[in-house]
Design an enzyme around this catalytic site. Structure first.
Site, PDB file in Angstrom:
ATOM      1  N   MET A  26      -3.459  -0.071   2.886  1.00  0.00           N
ATOM      2  CA  MET A  26      -2.620  -0.965   3.918  1.00  0.00           C
ATOM      3  C   MET A  26      -1.394  -0.185   4.174  1.00  0.00           C
ATOM      4  O   MET A  26      -0.863  -1.550   4.420  1.00  0.00           O
ATOM      5  CB  MET A  26      -3.074  -2.820   3.466  1.00  0.00           C
ATOM      6  CG  MET A  26      -3.839  -2.663   2.948  1.00  0.00           C
ATOM      7  SD  MET A  26      -4.669  -4.496   3.528  1.00  0.00           S
ATOM      8  CE  MET A  26      -3.428  -4.800   2.036  1.00  0.00           C
ATOM      9  N   HIS A  30       2.423   4.170  -2.070  1.00  0.00           N
ATOM     10  CA  HIS A  30       4.122   4.194  -3.132  1.00  0.00           C
ATOM     11  C   HIS A  30       2.784   5.791  -3.831  1.00  0.00           C
ATOM     12  O   HIS A  30       1.415   6.338  -3.578  1.00  0.00           O
ATOM     13  CB  HIS A  30       3.217   2.774  -4.124  1.00  0.00           C
ATOM     14  CG  HIS A  30       3.102   2.117  -4.645  1.00  0.00           C
ATOM     15  ND1 HIS A  30       1.124   2.899  -5.690  1.00  0.00           N
ATOM     16  CD2 HIS A  30       1.779   1.005  -4.134  1.00  0.00           C
ATOM     17  CE1 HIS A  30       0.552   2.166  -5.181  1.00  0.00           C
ATOM     18  NE2 HIS A  30       1.305   1.302  -4.355  1.00  0.00           N
ATOM     19  N   HIS A  33      -0.981   5.473  -4.006  1.00  0.00           N
ATOM     20  CA  HIS A  33      -1.675   6.007  -2.998  1.00  0.00           C
ATOM     21  C   HIS A  33      -2.291   7.646  -2.919  1.00  0.00           C
ATOM     22  O   HIS A  33      -2.680   8.184  -2.659  1.00  0.00           O
ATOM     23  CB  HIS A  33      -1.101   5.486  -1.653  1.00  0.00           C
ATOM     24  CG  HIS A  33      -1.245   3.989  -1.756  1.00  0.00           C
ATOM     25  ND1 HIS A  33       0.345   2.994  -1.399  1.00  0.00           N
ATOM     26  CD2 HIS A  33      -2.401   3.350  -1.339  1.00  0.00           C
ATOM     27  CE1 HIS A  33      -0.290   1.614  -1.570  1.00  0.00           C
ATOM     28  NE2 HIS A  33      -1.647   1.600  -1.465  1.00  0.00           N
ATOM     29  N   ASP A 155      -7.646  -1.146  -8.045  1.00  0.00           N
ATOM     30  CA  ASP A 155      -8.772  -2.671  -7.597  1.00  0.00           C
ATOM     31  C   ASP A 155     -10.242  -2.901  -7.706  1.00  0.00           C
ATOM     32  O   ASP A 155     -11.356  -2.678  -7.149  1.00  0.00           O
ATOM     33  CB  ASP A 155      -8.696  -2.873  -6.060  1.00  0.00           C
ATOM     34  CG  ASP A 155      -7.081  -3.335  -5.305  1.00  0.00           C
ATOM     35  OD1 ASP A 155      -6.649  -4.349  -5.361  1.00  0.00           O
ATOM     36  OD2 ASP A 155      -6.532  -1.939  -5.366  1.00  0.00           O
ATOM     37  N   VAL A 181      -2.218   3.832 -10.782  1.00  0.00           N
ATOM     38  CA  VAL A 181      -0.785   4.765 -11.265  1.00  0.00           C
ATOM     39  C   VAL A 181       0.021   3.596 -12.203  1.00  0.00           C
ATOM     40  O   VAL A 181      -0.119   2.496 -11.171  1.00  0.00           O
ATOM     41  CB  VAL A 181      -0.393   5.512 -10.366  1.00  0.00           C
ATOM     42  CG1 VAL A 181       0.815   6.476 -10.532  1.00  0.00           C
ATOM     43  CG2 VAL A 181      -1.794   7.086  -9.503  1.00  0.00           C
ATOM     44  N   LEU A 189       1.089   0.505 -10.300  1.00  0.00           N
ATOM     45  CA  LEU A 189       1.613   0.412  -9.089  1.00  0.00           C
ATOM     46  C   LEU A 189       1.258  -1.211  -7.987  1.00  0.00           C
ATOM     47  O   LEU A 189      -0.305  -1.095  -8.165  1.00  0.00           O
ATOM     48  CB  LEU A 189       1.913   1.244  -8.399  1.00  0.00           C
ATOM     49  CG  LEU A 189       2.748   3.040  -9.099  1.00  0.00           C
ATOM     50  CD1 LEU A 189       2.842   3.751  -8.716  1.00  0.00           C
ATOM     51  CD2 LEU A 189       4.353   1.785  -9.459  1.00  0.00           C
ATOM     52  N   SER A 190       1.660  -1.076  -7.322  1.00  0.00           N
ATOM     53  CA  SER A 190       1.417  -1.968  -6.288  1.00  0.00           C
ATOM     54  C   SER A 190       2.065  -2.498  -5.444  1.00  0.00           C
ATOM     55  O   SER A 190       3.920  -2.115  -5.481  1.00  0.00           O
ATOM     56  CB  SER A 190       0.873  -4.004  -7.104  1.00  0.00           C
ATOM     57  OG  SER A 190       1.196  -4.828  -5.947  1.00  0.00           O
ATOM     58  N   ARG A 192       3.282  -5.138  -3.830  1.00  0.00           N
ATOM     59  CA  ARG A 192       3.871  -6.164  -3.529  1.00  0.00           C
ATOM     60  C   ARG A 192       5.256  -6.194  -4.949  1.00  0.00           C
ATOM     61  O   ARG A 192       5.312  -7.297  -5.080  1.00  0.00           O
ATOM     62  CB  ARG A 192       2.298  -6.965  -3.956  1.00  0.00           C
ATOM     63  CG  ARG A 192       1.678  -7.185  -2.862  1.00  0.00           C
ATOM     64  CD  ARG A 192       0.850  -9.221  -3.289  1.00  0.00           C
ATOM     65  NE  ARG A 192      -0.065  -9.088  -1.998  1.00  0.00           N
ATOM     66  CZ  ARG A 192      -1.686  -8.732  -1.115  1.00  0.00           C
ATOM     67  NH1 ARG A 192      -2.265  -7.037  -2.603  1.00  0.00           N
ATOM     68  NH2 ARG A 192      -2.041  -8.098  -0.061  1.00  0.00           N
TER      69      ARG A 192
END
Ligand code: AMP
Length: 281
Positions: A26, A30, A33, A155, A181, A189-190, A192
């Site tokens: 989405m 970071h 990804h 997730d 990660v 890491l997110s 959000r």
């Protein structure tokens, strides 16, 4: 690396029998990804896929039931393109909402696998979420037609739902998970995390601390208690803090892999994390 906005252009570039590795996201990319993209592009090179590595950036409205969350979801396409290029992507597919959901042409929702309806985890906390996730991922798989697709362990329930959905739909795609990660202090890491207050950023570490404590506990029940204790220390009441069968996400059964999973709201930000049980990191 080429940025592609339409299905027609992507089809023309990939050809009638695409061979590629795929990373759906989405955006607001970071290092988590980046790791998926590096793995996908390495795999694409190793297997000689002419389509290389395709990354999609699409903030999918149908998986948000909280419209405020959708409205404030970070959109950073220019920086995302730089990151994709740096990590070996071949195409960045960034369609608009009307391209993915053409007005007047409903896009089907596949049956949601049981791992996305029965566990009472994300399925309970976010009703409708996995319907939206299955809808968009199936649509993306039908557009991109990847040989292999990469998802984050972060997730975990989503990964299991997508794996099961791909199997149910008899899609010729391998669904692969990559490790979570983390920040140097352990926070997953997110996209959000940037919205956490300074105070909540500190409290957020209770999630990974709790999962590590759970990983050392002698039984699943003791692990859940250890996880809850760590969260309570920082005044966090989780949506769930459990040890489950790693694949079905139901209660553990002897001899099968297990996973400790936690989700909690800090202020208005919802955080998720998980680790294998036993062990942790
Ligand atoms: P998102 O764009 O955040 O919905 O996520 C796109 C993909 O990146 C999903 O497969 C996520 O599980 C994965 N992902 C998100 N955060 C991380 C992380 N910290 N480490 C590894 N993968 C991640």
């Amino acid at each position: 690396m080429k940025i592609v906005g339409t299905i027609a252009e992507l089809n023309a570039l990939l050809g009638p029998k695409p061979q590629c590795a795929f990373v759906p996201t989405m955006g607001a990319l970071h290092a988590g990804h980046a790791n998926l993209i590096t793995e996908a592009s390495t795999q694409a090179k190793r297997r000689g896929f002419p389509g290389g590595c395709v990354v999609s950036v699409f903030v999918n409205p149908t998986q948000f039931e909280d419209k405020a969350d959708l409205a404030r979801y970070p959109r950073t396409l220019e920086a995302d393109a730089d990151l994709c290029k740096k990590h070996g992507a071949t195409y960045l597919f960034a369609p608009g909402v009307d391209e993915m959901y053409p007005p007047g042409r409903p896009v089907g929702v596949p049956p949601i696998p049981e791992s996305g309806t029965r566990p009472n985890l994300e399925d309970k906390a976010r009703p409708g979420h996995f319907a939206g996730v299955c809808q968009v991922v199936l649509r993306l798989f039908q557009i991109v037609r990847p040989r292999v697709a990469y998802f984050g362990e972060k997730d975990w329930q989503q990964y299991q739902v997508i794996r099961a959905m791909a199997r149910q739909q008899a899609l010729a795609v391998e669904v692969v998970a990559s490790p979570t990660v983390r920040e140097p202090d352990g926070l997953a890491l997110s996209s959000r995390n940037r919205f956490l207050s300074r105070e909540d950023r500190k409290r957020a570490l209770a999630l990974v601390r709790g999962l590590k404590a759970a990983g050392r506990a002698p039984s699943p029940a003791a692990a859940e208690a250890a996880l809850l204790t760590e969260l309570a220390r920082d005044g966090i009441t989780p949506d769930y803090a459990v040890v489950r069968d790693a694949e079905t996400l139901l209660s553990p059964t002897p001899g099968r892999p297990m996973r400790a999973l936690v989700a909690a709201r800090l202020g208005s930000i919802r955080l998720l994390d998980n680790l294998p049980y036993p062990n942790g990191i």
